[in-house]
Design a protein around this motif. Structure first.
Motif: not given
Ligand code: SF4
Length: 540
Positions: A100-121
């Motif tokens: 709860a102490f982590c400011p909302p903009p920095f909450r990323n639970h469930g978001k995807w970590i990816l490589s932009a290079a691989e994504m555009v391929q």
């Protein structure tokens, strides 16, 4: 000179997330409307994805709207965020804000970590399946206009000119690629988009765009951090510079780490690369990286101005999407999902216009309505005044932006902002701030880092960093600003050799970040497309 001309219905300049979202969604729209249109996507990188750089923790919203089954259809997601926190750095210690102490903009639970290079391929393969042609290795050098000022397409860069611009034996003139509609999706500070914005005064009545520079490294480390996402604030930035760091855990004991600093700090000796190296010397960073190995390096500029800095994105024969227009949420440090959505609304406006056989600005202007009705606008509207107050001071920014965030962006008014280059303090011959010593283990000099970016360029070609008034460097810049280009370039391209020898430009080191095109105090540097080369950001 005779040039070959190629004609298509729709030309997309740039195979990044926005351009490929446009191409894919446009084909979906055409299918629904029973239309067939020839779509060509060009990219300046030798291979798709080579020039794509991002953190990248992505909000999946845009991608899932474009491809609801992206995950099961093989989009290369490296991990999903499982742990996130904000680390606040003092010079020696860190404080951790999580839950709860982590400011909302920095909450990323469930978001995807990816490589932009691989994504555009992956997105490019989807676009090809849908019937688009995607050609890497074709850099658009200039915009082609018709007699009434309408955009007709682009001219690609000539191949095979020598340093002085004379044709060599392998000379091949660039192509004129003409299209009913041209979509500019060149990424941050696109060189054709820059021409177009100036020519058509697309930024009239808007706030100027402001920027930051992000410097990124990929590390092989001892411990598995996969799914961990940390953002850092505080040290080593003082109260006058907006920015911070990121640490994203990737599979196979790899870490994506990066440091972002705004360009409106006013210090002509500020060195983005050195600041990132200094950040790594914090005990918390040392502990993470100890015994590890640097694998990759890259840098790029990030448009931070927000909603009020987005120029008009349409006109006769053209649309502007993605980073080239500035679709970025600075509060969340996220732009990929907005870039994708900007490509999608542009595709809907384009399909509706082309169905009527029109590419007039008044028909393409429908993109404004579509964007205004979208979740992307709602998201950006909430933070429309977030970044500007930090230009006054960090304390004021913290207060104003904090209160506005608490109120859900309801504080009234439109806050203005000054261009980054107008903010430099004239300082006489600037004494550059002290740089950290580079030990070759944890911290690296620029040339070592450039080596890890995979950057190459043909040496015998016209310099793609065009200094329009080189006399200014000696006559004014040394005295007034201490030649900031030698500091701000994260790839050691600009070397100041003193009043007798002047400026030396190592163009082959350029990682295409576009910092110089934006940060030069006199606005006399034009980054123009080289005939090929650049960084290779695979796996980044
Ligand atoms: Fe970036 Fe300009 Fe340096 Fe190239 S020359 S790396 S675009 S600052």
């Amino acid at each position: 000179m005779e040039r070959e001309t190629l004609e298509v219905d729709v030309l997309v300049v740039g195979a990044g997330p926005a351009g490929l979202a446009f191409a894919n969604h446009f084909q979906q729209q055409c299918k629904q409307r029973g239309m067939e249109k020839a779509v060509l996507v060009l990219d300046k990188a030798g291979e798709l994805g080579h020039h794509q750089l991002s953190g990248a923790v992505m909000d999946p919203r845009g991608m899932l709207e474009l491809f609801p089954h992206a995950e099961s259809e093989g989009l290369p997601i490296q991990a999903k965020v499982e742990h996130d926190a904000l680390w606040w750095f003092g010079a020696k210690k860190k404080r951790v804000f999580k839950g709860a102490f982590c400011p909302p903009p920095f909450r990323n639970h469930g978001k995807w970590i990816l490589s932009a290079a691989e994504m555009v391929q992956w997105m490019a393969a989807k676009a090809e399946e849908a019937g688009c042609e995607v050609y890497p290795g074709f850099a658009a050098a200039e915009v082609l206009y018709g007699e009434h000022g309408e955009v007709l397409g682009v001219r690609t860069v000539d191949q095979g000119r020598d340093k002085s611009g004379e044709p060599k034996g392998n000379f091949q003139p660039g192509y004129d690629i003409k299209a009913a509609l041209t979509v500019f999706a060149e990424g941050t500070r696109g060189s054709c988009a820059k021409q177009l914005i100036a020519e058509k005064k697309l930024d009239e009545g808007r706030n100027p765009q402001i920027w930051s520079v992000g410097v990124k490294e990929i590390w092989q480390v001892q411990k598995d951090w996969c799914g961990h996402v940390y953002h850092t604030g505080g040290w080593p930035l003082g109260g006058k510079v907006y920015g911070g760091g990121w640490i994203y855990g990737l599979p196979d004991n790899k870490l994506s780490i990066g440091f972002v600093a705004s360009m409106d700090h006013g210090d002509p000796s500020f060195d983005y690369h050195a600041k990132m190296q200094e950040w790594k010397t914090h005990p918390a960073m040392r502990a993470l990286l100890e015994g590890g190995e640097l694998l990759k390096y890259g840098a790029k500029t990030i448009p931070e101005g927000g909603l009020y800095s987005i120029p008009r994105t349409w006109g006769d024969g053209f649309l502007l999407v993605g980073d080239s227009a500035g679709y970025m949420n600075t509060q969340r440090l996220k732009g990929l999902h907005l870039s994708i959505k900007s490509g999608m609304v542009a595709a809907e406006a384009a399909a509706a216009a082309l169905e009527k056989d029109s590419v007039s600005g008044s028909d393409l202007a429908r993109v404004d309505t579509l964007f205004d009705q979208s979740w992307a606008h709602k998201e950006l509207h909430k933070v429309r005044n977030f970044r500007q107050p930090f230009q006054k001071s960090f304390a004021w920014g913290f207060l104003r932006a904090g209160l506005d965030t608490l109120l859900g962006g309801r504080l009234p008014g439109r806050l203005g902002v000054h261009s980054d280059h107008e903010r430099y303090r004239k300082s006489g011959s600037t004494i550059a701030e002290e740089r950290p010593a580079f030990d070759g283990k944890l911290t690296f000099d620029k040339l070592t880092d450039v080596y890890h970016s995979g950057t190459t360029h043909e040496e015998d070609q016209p310099c793609h960093l065009v200094v329009r008034e080189p006399d200014l460097c000696i006559k004014r810049c040394t005295e007034e600003y201490g030649n900031p280009c030698q500091h701000f370039c994260p790839a050691s391209v600009y070397e100041w050799k003193g009043a007798d020898e002047g400026l030396f430009i190592n163009a082959s080191n350029c990682v295409h970040c576009k910092t110089c095109d934006i940060a030069d105090p006199y606005q006399i540097i034009d980054w123009v497309v080289p005939e090929g080369g650049g960084p290779i950001y695979t796996g980044m």
